[in-house]
Write an enzyme that holds these catalytic residues in place. Structure first.
Site, PDB file in Angstrom:
ATOM      1  N   GLY A 143       0.815  -1.210   0.000  1.00 36.93           N
ATOM      2  CA  GLY A 143       0.000   0.000   0.000  1.00 36.93           C
ATOM      3  C   GLY A 143       0.845   1.255   0.000  1.00 36.93           C
ATOM      4  O   GLY A 143       0.471   2.272  -0.590  1.00 36.93           O
ATOM      5  N   ASP A 201      -1.413  -0.241  13.667  1.00 34.13           N
ATOM      6  CA  ASP A 201      -0.529  -1.396  13.468  1.00 34.13           C
ATOM      7  C   ASP A 201      -0.049  -1.961  14.801  1.00 34.13           C
ATOM      8  O   ASP A 201      -0.103  -3.167  15.048  1.00 34.13           O
ATOM      9  CB  ASP A 201       0.666  -1.013  12.593  1.00 34.13           C
ATOM     10  CG  ASP A 201       0.275  -0.798  11.139  1.00 34.13           C
ATOM     11  OD1 ASP A 201      -0.864  -1.138  10.774  1.00 34.13           O
ATOM     12  OD2 ASP A 201       1.098  -0.287  10.372  1.00 34.13           O
TER      13      ASP A 201
END
Length: 428
Positions: free
Chosen positions: A98, A316
């Site tokens: 990404g 994350d």
């Protein structure tokens, strides 16, 4: 399928020098390519995502010299937008990166050329519509080759006009990052208005800082509106040191909190630009002993208790908290992490499924997860969903006096190819 059986780890102790940040590495490579002058990048991350960016830049006519250990890269900046009009249609394969797909999508609209952006099957399930919509508002020619709002994409580079742009900030901060990095090279000034709640704001802070490091400043109005002057060129800073990856630090800091000893991670610290260093604050709230330095963080064992926290700012690293919850008393609640669902896999589903395998009681909500530790962890085969963070998170189960089997352990190559060797080096 390859499997890795981790034996129980009684204690961890030692020092870890962190690999470079994925987010910073790919941002720095792209800006170095567009900048006027030569940039020497050091502590670059050597991983799949970075390799995809490097391969794309080479195809786009960027010259660079990569050191043998792949941690230093000297990039000869173009001093302009990409121009491959004479090369015909270029196809760029970007894996599941990404941090390459989104910024390149925006940057390729600035110059001249025709491109197809493609990748692995999972990339075709990761939304990009909010970015494409914003680029089209600025005059870009971007079309979907298969499904609306998802890669693969075809781009015809004709330049970006700039102007007033609305962009949805509620799904991924990478859409805004991509547009911000392209905007200074638009033909006119750009004013970006954020629609909805902007997720993962610390990642936007990273973007604004690295743009500053390459000579461009953005007028930021409380993360709701951004004004960027057009017709600018990035300037090479000469040398750029990539910070250690704060998300990668989370596994070792959590290990120290669960089974220290003392773990010291170097390459990040209280002066870090990365939001994921706030993971250490969450660990401290759980009861870990944390010490901060300018370029290190130490974590030692404490009696861990559950926390209830909005973790939108550290999505994350929040995954590591979900696994650390296996070692805490009470029910840990991680809130406002809908964007887990649009990452390398649907991380809410994956995390809930695998935590239950090791015995946890789990509630999976639309944008939250609740984890209650079992009395005793059980040996399980952990599916990793081709997601590097799933593999690294669940390695921590071995700290609970049980074996754990990690399926497809090499998926860590996305950000941390030698993770399991590093974990073994601090395991006693």
């Amino acid at each position: 399928m390859e499997q890795l059986l981790l034996q129980p780890i009684a204690k961890v102790d030692g020092e870890i020098n962190l690999p470079g940040s994925k987010s910073l590495s790919n941002r720095a490579l792209l800006l170095a390519a567009l900048a006027q002058g030569t940039t020497t990048l050091t502590n670059l991350l050597d991983s799949d995502d970075i390799r995809h960016m490097l391969n794309a830049l080479k195809k786009l006519g960027v010259n660079y010299q990569l050191s043998k250990d792949k941690k230093q890269c000297v990039v000869e900046g173009l001093g302009r937008a990409f121009n491959t009009a004479e090369s015909g249609l270029l196809e760029l394969f970007l894996g599941n990166a990404g941090t390459a797909m989104r910024p390149l999508c925006a940057a390729l609209c600035l110059g001249q050329g025709e491109y197809i952006l493609t990748g692995e099957a999972r990339m075709f399930e990761r939304p990009i519509g909010s970015l494409v919509d914003a680029l089209q508002q600025a005059g870009a020619q971007v079309t979907y080759l298969e499904n609306e709002n998802y890669p693969p994409l075809k781009i015809k580079g004709t330049g970006l006009k700039g102007g007033k742009i609305k962009i949805d900030g509620s799904v991924s901060s990478q859409f805004l990052t991509a547009f911000l990095m392209a905007a200074p090279m638009a033909m006119e000034d750009t004013e970006i208005e954020i629609v909805g709640e902007l997720v993962s704001k610390p990642y936007i802070k990273i973007t604004l800082q690295i743009m500053h490091d390459f000579g461009i400043d953005v007028d930021n109005h409380n993360f709701e509106r951004f004004i960027i002057k057009g017709k600018q060129t990035y300037s090479a800073p000469g040398h750029y040191l990539v910070e250690g990856d704060a998300s990668s630090a989370s596994y070792f800091l959590a290990a120290g909190a669960i089974a220290g000893g003392c773990i010291k991670v170097t390459g990040i610290g209280k002066k870090s630009v990365q939001g994921d260093i706030q993971f250490a604050d969450a660990l401290e709230a759980m009861g870990a002993k944390i010490e901060w330095g300018d370029d290190y963080i130490k974590a030692s064992k404490g009696e861990l208790k559950a926390i209830d926290m909005d973790m939108n700012h550290i999505p994350d690293a929040a995954m590591t908290i979900a696994v650390a919850a296996l070692f805490a008393t009470g029910t840990t609640k991680i809130r406002n992490v809908y964007n887990w669902r649009v990452k390398e896999t649907d991380r809410l589903y994956a995390m809930a499924t695998e935590l239950r395998k090791v015995g946890a009681t789990v509630v999976e909500g639309h944008d939250f997860i609740e984890v209650t530790a079992p009395e005793k962890l059980i040996h399980a085969e952990i599916d990793t969903y081709d997601d590097h963070r799933m593999a690294m998170c669940f390695s921590l189960v071995a700290l609970g006096n049980t074996q754990v089997t990690i399926n497809d352990p090499k998926c860590t190559s996305k950000t941390f190819p030698d993770y399991f060797e590093k974990l073994a080096s601090v395991s006693c």
